[in-house]
Design an enzyme around this catalytic site. Structure first.
Site, PDB file in Angstrom:
ATOM      1  N   ALA A   1       1.544  39.241  -9.304  1.00  0.00           N
ATOM      2  CA  ALA A   1       0.596  38.489  -8.484  1.00  0.00           C
ATOM      3  C   ALA A   1       0.563  37.043  -8.995  1.00  0.00           C
ATOM      4  CB  ALA A   1      -0.786  39.109  -8.584  1.00  0.00           C
TER       5      ALA A   1
ATOM      6  N   GLN B   1      -1.678  35.170 -10.417  1.00  0.00           N
ATOM      7  CA  GLN B   1      -2.198  35.014 -11.780  1.00  0.00           C
ATOM      8  C   GLN B   1      -1.708  36.153 -12.684  1.00  0.00           C
ATOM      9  OE1 GLN B   1      -3.768  32.695 -13.476  1.00  0.00           O
ATOM     10  NE2 GLN B   1      -3.892  31.249 -11.781  1.00  0.00           N
ATOM     11  N   SER B   2      -0.439  36.489 -12.586  1.00  0.00           N
ATOM     12  CA  SER B   2       0.111  37.601 -13.367  1.00  0.00           C
ATOM     13  C   SER B   2       0.199  37.267 -14.862  1.00  0.00           C
ATOM     14  CB  SER B   2       1.515  37.925 -12.839  1.00  0.00           C
ATOM     15  OG  SER B   2       2.192  38.782 -13.729  1.00  0.00           O
ATOM     16  N   ASN B   3      -0.431  38.107 -15.672  1.00  0.00           N
ATOM     17  CA  ASN B   3      -0.295  37.971 -17.137  1.00  0.00           C
ATOM     18  C   ASN B   3       1.083  38.453 -17.589  1.00  0.00           C
ATOM     19  OD1 ASN B   3      -3.164  37.281 -17.645  1.00  0.00           O
ATOM     20  ND2 ASN B   3      -3.495  39.332 -16.829  1.00  0.00           N
TER      21      ASN B   3
ATOM     22  N   ALA C   1       3.882  38.087 -15.862  1.00  0.00           N
ATOM     23  CA  ALA C   1       4.834  36.990 -15.629  1.00  0.00           C
ATOM     24  C   ALA C   1       4.748  35.981 -16.766  1.00  0.00           C
ATOM     25  CB  ALA C   1       4.534  36.325 -14.284  1.00  0.00           C
TER      26      ALA C   1
END
Ligand SMILES: *Cc1c(COP(=O)(O)O)cnc(C)c1O
Length: 364
Positions: free
Chosen positions: A100, A102-104, A106
């Site tokens: 997503a 705000q992917s942590n 990623a």
């Protein structure tokens, strides 16, 4: 919710000596898999005494996987230790993953790729439809770019696996050797990181004489819970594990965790069978959807910031905490002495949700 509204809680079957010995065996099994060191491990296990006193239930502890150290930390670091080692073993020079906005996952992947000298391509799916400037540019997105990754957007509901495959084909045509990491790093390789965490936690408890009755955490792409289920089964632990869902409904979430746990057990190669009864997800705290704030999350994030000085995130650990707090109040853990919340990290996302918390401005 599970069929009872109180946690099943059997008397311990396994002596502390037996636990230590089973943990050693599991370490030996795990040592067969390539792993690259990325995190600060073991992470601390700390009491949350002000919160425990306020809620009046069991003593609450926090397992600090927000302190894994890689680009502000989080649970994906443990998975990436195995995934990046596999990528290196396969000769990859470029990492592709998705998440997503705000992917942590990623963000931690971009940092791992930077540390290992690999290129990194991130595909971010717009799951919330938010046009908030902070949401689309700040927080994890800022850090993805700072780590030098190439970042592309995709519309909500797109087939992200197909998008990653298409990008991989393009990179191969350009002479690169890409390696695709699935969303959340959740496959049997990544889940090994949480098999190892189950062992780490059990050894930590044994060395301090602590008996952990239950372990609670936010569950999404399911690799964290699947790894923990598998690891706890391997050491015959009777710790009651409860995932708090952040996206899917309960039946779907539990099926995802169970399937991945059994595949992870198969990958371990020890003939371990996963018991379906050990997979429990409470998905009552998702609210309107993945990544969308709830009042309970906002209250929980503020409460922990103001009673324990701890930062939790709006998408995962904040909703997980909302579930933990509500279930303590409802008596789910009654009869238990020690409940651990696994802090899976994510505080970088707070900067993507700056306006969510309705905080006061400067005082005169
Ligand atoms: C990814 C993530 C989770 C969920 O872990 P899964 O293995 O995807 O279930 C929980 N908390 C945070 C902060 C995360 O980034």
């Amino acid at each position: 919710m599970t069929d009872t509204d109180q946690a099943s809680h059997d008397a311990p079957q396994i002596s502390p000596e037996m636990t230590v010995s089973l943990c050693k065996d599991l370490s030996i099994t795990l040592a067969q898999f390539p792993k690259v060191r990325l995190g600060h491990l073991p992470t601390p296990l700390e009491p949350m005494d002000r919160l425990s006193e306020m809620l009046g239930g069991p003593r609450l502890w926090v397992k600090r996987d927000d302190c894994t150290g890689l680009s502000s930390g989080g649970n994906k670091t443990r998975k990436l230790e195995y995934l990046m080692a596999d990528a290196q073993a396969k000769g990859a020079d470029t990492i592709i993953t998705q998440g997503a906005t705000q992917s942590n996952h990623a963000r931690q992947t971009t940092a791992a790729a930077a540390k290992l000298g690999m290129a990194c391509h991130i595909l971010l799916e717009d799951r919330t439809g938010s046009n908030d400037e902070n949401y689309i540019m700040n927080g994890n997105v800022l850090l993805d770019r700072l780590h030098g990754a190439s970042v592309s957007k995709r519309g909500g509901g797109m087939d992200m696996n197909a998008e990653m495959e298409a990008l991989a084909d393009q990179l191969i045509a350009d002479g690169k050797t890409p390696y695709i990491i699935p969303g959340g790093g959740s496959n049997p390789i990544g889940a090994l990181g949480y098999v190892n965490c189950a062992r780490e936690l059990a050894e930590q408890a044994a060395s301090t004489g602590l008996t952990i009755d239950a372990l609670v955490h936010a569950t999404g792409s399911s690799g964290t819970q699947a790894g923990l289920v598998t690891g706890l089964a391997a050491i015959k632990s009777d710790i009651h594990l409860l995932g708090i869902g952040v996206r899917a409904p309960q039946a779907k979430q539990e099926q995802m965790v169970y399937d991945l746990a059994q595949r992870t057990a198969d990958h371990l190669g020890t003939g371990l069978r996963i018991d379906r009864d050990q997979v429990r997800a409470n998905c009552d705290y998702v609210g309107p959807g993945y990544g969308l704030p709830t009042d309970g999350m906002i209250e929980a994030v503020k409460l922990l910031a103001q009673t324990e000085g701890l930062l939790f995130d709006p998408v995962y650990s904040g909703k997980g905490l909302d579930g933990l707090i509500d279930q303590v109040r409802k008596g789910y853990f009654d009869g238990m002495d020690n409940v651990v919340f696994l802090h899976t990290g994510g505080s970088a996302a707070l900067f993507g949700y700056a306006d969510t918390f309705g905080l006061p401005g400067y005082q005169d």
